[in-house]
Each structure stands twice: as structure tokens, then as C-alpha cells.
Design a protein around this motif. Structure first.
Motif, mmCIF file in Angstrom:
data_model
loop_
_atom_site.group_PDB
_atom_site.id
_atom_site.type_symbol
_atom_site.label_atom_id
_atom_site.label_comp_id
_atom_site.label_asym_id
_atom_site.label_seq_id
_atom_site.Cartn_x
_atom_site.Cartn_y
_atom_site.Cartn_z
ATOM 1 N N ASN A 123 -0.147 40.199 8.638
ATOM 2 C CA ASN A 123 0.406 39.680 7.386
ATOM 3 C C ASN A 123 1.864 40.122 7.269
ATOM 4 O OD1 ASN A 123 -0.900 42.332 6.998
ATOM 5 N ND2 ASN A 123 -0.041 42.193 4.930
ATOM 6 N N ALA A 124 2.698 39.302 6.614
ATOM 7 C CA ALA A 124 4.137 39.579 6.691
ATOM 8 C C ALA A 124 4.895 39.059 5.488
ATOM 9 C CB ALA A 124 4.727 38.973 7.968
ATOM 10 N N GLY A 125 4.823 39.776 4.373
ATOM 11 C CA GLY A 125 5.652 39.421 3.235
ATOM 12 C C GLY A 125 4.875 39.290 1.947
ATOM 13 N N SER A 193 10.896 40.515 2.360
ATOM 14 C CA SER A 193 9.952 41.469 1.793
ATOM 15 C C SER A 193 10.738 42.681 1.298
ATOM 16 C CB SER A 193 8.902 41.864 2.836
ATOM 17 O OG SER A 193 7.832 42.562 2.232
ATOM 18 N N GLY A 194 10.046 43.701 0.888
ATOM 19 C CA GLY A 194 10.746 44.879 0.432
ATOM 20 C C GLY A 194 9.803 45.978 -0.005
ATOM 21 N N LEU A 258 6.361 45.418 4.976
ATOM 22 C CA LEU A 258 5.771 44.092 4.839
ATOM 23 C C LEU A 258 4.740 44.037 3.719
ATOM 24 C CD1 LEU A 258 5.438 43.017 8.591
ATOM 25 C CD2 LEU A 258 7.144 42.276 6.897
ATOM 26 N N ASP A 259 3.846 45.029 3.644
ATOM 27 C CA ASP A 259 2.890 45.054 2.527
ATOM 28 C C ASP A 259 2.036 46.303 2.613
ATOM 29 O OD1 ASP A 259 1.691 44.194 0.202
ATOM 30 O OD2 ASP A 259 1.359 42.165 0.920
ATOM 31 N N GLY A 260 1.191 46.487 1.599
ATOM 32 C CA GLY A 260 0.284 47.620 1.542
ATOM 33 C C GLY A 260 -1.044 47.226 0.950
ATOM 34 N N SER A 261 -2.081 48.006 1.224
ATOM 35 C CA SER A 261 -3.453 47.787 0.762
ATOM 36 C C SER A 261 -4.123 46.597 1.442
ATOM 37 C CB SER A 261 -3.530 47.611 -0.760
ATOM 38 O OG SER A 261 -3.082 48.778 -1.402
#
Length: 289
Positions: A123-125, A193-194, A258-261
Motif C-alpha cells: 500500500n502506498a499513500g 503521502s506524509g 506511506l501509512d500505518g496500521s
């Protein structure tokens, strides 16, 4: 001891052992487009406990770990899965789906028999409730979402955030403002993303060394040779530890969260397919056959 007593004792021991086994965590439905609340730089409020990683199937008989572009790396007592995309061997693509696939399994099912071999995907963003990107997004040179320079709350808006993008075998990560000021031609792929994790060799100034926010996380960095390093953690980590991995282990001067959880990985060579069904944009690294 009588035979009956011995049998009862054995049955009790088996029952206790069964109660000791850990159960896989339940997937968390993501509806907050701003990302996790209470990022580690914030001091007020308590977070909910970080969810367990999504369960992964047992590696198949056809899995061949020696062919994988990913490997486990232990860093500061946490196992990171570190995947490297080499421009000489791989292509990078962004994939969303229409409607969005929302899972790596649906992405896999949608690929035709003649599609290039997948080295790995992730996953990316950041995205909205429908799985659509909330920031800059380019797929096959088609821009589906414009650059997002707005202010706001949550990880995405923790400035500077950034963009992972590329054309052909040239891949880069830039802060959003640097991208806005210097990139004129539309790339082959791009995702915003951030926050940025590492900027010109230094950790994001607002990320603390080891704050209270702990999540399963994934991100990407690009090293000085142009290789893209992707990482996903086996258990919850802080932003600080995650950023240090990219700076100290992956050796990437610039890296992007990119993301978490919900962080998920598909590594066909190792038989890994994370099973979350609440994802947004996906990045696919394909082998050049």
C-alpha cells in the motif's frame, strides 16, 4: 496414580496449552482520511492500542525465498521486512483500480496471465473512505489527483510531506514544495503521502526520537544509487525508530512515510499476502523479464 487420574491430568494440560496460543488480530476499518490521530510529536491525549498486524497465510509450496527482493532485517530489536527495487531489474507502477481494489488479493486476482512477474507490492499513500488518494497520484502517466498543498491535521499534513515519483528507471522522493517548484513534466507514476521521514539525510525536524505513537508502519526511501527501499515493520514502532531505519540501515537521504496500521505487503517469492481489505493506492514492483 490411576489411569483415569493420569488421563484427566493430561486433558487439563492440553486445555491450558490451547488457551496460551495467541490469536490473530482483527483488521481495523479505516475511515479517517487524515491518518492516525495523536502522532508522536503531540503530547496531549492517549491513543487507542495499536492493532495487531493482519494475519498472513502459510507460505505456499511454490514459494522460493531465494528469489525474493525482500528480506527480514532486525533493527533496534524489531524485525523490518526490507524490500529493494533496482532500476536495472525492476519497474515501479502505481495501481488503484476502478473502483479501487482496496486489497492486495484483489490486485493479484485482477492481473492477467501475461502480466509481468510481481517482485512485491505494498500500500502506498493516504486515501479517503472510498480508497481514493487524497494527494497527488499518477498512474501510467495519467494524473488522477492533483498535488495537495493544503493545511490540515493528521500525518499527511505534517509538513513537510512529500511525493514518491518516477519515470522509467529514475525514481525520486521530494518534499511537496520542492516537487511543486521543480517538477514540470508529469512522471510515469507518483504518489503523495506524509510526513517525510528523512530529508537530505536528516530526520524530519518534528519527529521525536521515540514518541508514544506506535504503529505497524510502511514507507519508502531512495538511495544515492537510485534504488528504492521499501520497509514494513513486524510490530508497532514509533516514527523515530522507523525514520532511523531508513537513515541508518537503508541509507536513503530522502524517505517518505506511506501509512500505518493498515500497512500491507505482497511478496510472492516468500508466499506472503497480507489480507487487509481497507487499502488505498498500491505500488507494484515488477520484474523486468
Amino acid at each position: 496414580m490411576s489411569f483415569r487420574s493420569a488421563s484427566l491430568l493430561a486433558l487439563c494440560l492440553v486445555s491450558l496449552a490451547g488457551c496460551d496460543q495467541s490469536q490473530p488480530g482483527e483488521p481495523v476499518i479505516r475511515t479517517d482520511i487524515s491518518g492516525e490521530k495523536g502522532v508522536e510529536i503531540a503530547s496531549a491525549g492517549e491513543e487507542k492500542p495499536a492493532p495487531s498486524p493482519s494475519p498472513t497465510p502459510t507460505p505456499s509450496e511454490t514459494a522460493n525465498p531465494e528469489d525474493s527482493a525482500c528480506e527480514p532485517v532486525r533493527f533496534e530489536d524489531v524485525v523490518f521486512t526490507h524490500c529493494v527495487a533496482d532500476p536495472a531489474e525492476h519497474r515501479v507502477r502505481m495501481v488503484l483500480g476502478s473502483p479501487p481494489y482496496r486489497s492486495l488479493a484483489k490486485l493479484s486476482a485482477a492481473r492477467g496471465e501475461d502480466a509481468p512477474r510481481v517482485a512485491f507490492a505494498m500500500n502506498a499513500g493516504m486515501y479517503d473512505g472510498e480508497g481514493k488518494p487524497i494527494g497527488y497520484y499518477v498512474e501510467n502517466r495519467e494524473r488522477l489527483q492533483e498535488l495537495n498543498r493544503n493545511e490540515g491535521s493528521g500525518n499527511f499534513h505534517l509538513k513537510p510531506n512529500g511525493v514518491f515519483y518516477g519515470t522509467g528507471g529514475t525514481w525520486r522522493i521530494k518534499t511537496t514544495e520542492d516537487f511543486y517548484s521543480t517538477v514540470g513534466d508529469r512522471p510515469d507514476f507518483g504518489t503523495q503521502s506524509g510526513p517525510m521521514l528523512v530529508i537530505d539525510g536528516s530526520i524530519h525536524p518534528r519527529i521525536s526520537e521515540d514518541g508514544p505513537s506506535k504503529r505497524i508502519r510502511n514507507g519508502v526511501g531512495v538511495d544515492k544509487d537510485g534504488k528504492a527501499h521499501f520497509a514494513i515493520t513486524a510490530r508497532p514502532v514509533s516514527f523515530g525508530q522507523f525514520a532511523r531505519f531508513f537513515r541508518d540501515v537503508a541509507g536513503t537521504p530522502n524517505a517518505l512515510y506511506l501509512d500505518g496500521s493498515v500497512s500491507s505487503l505482497w511478496d510472492p517469492a516468500r508466499g506472503r499476502m497480507d489480507t487487509r481489505a481497507d487499502l488505498g493506492p498500491l505500488v507494484v514492483v515488477e520484474a523486468k523479464e
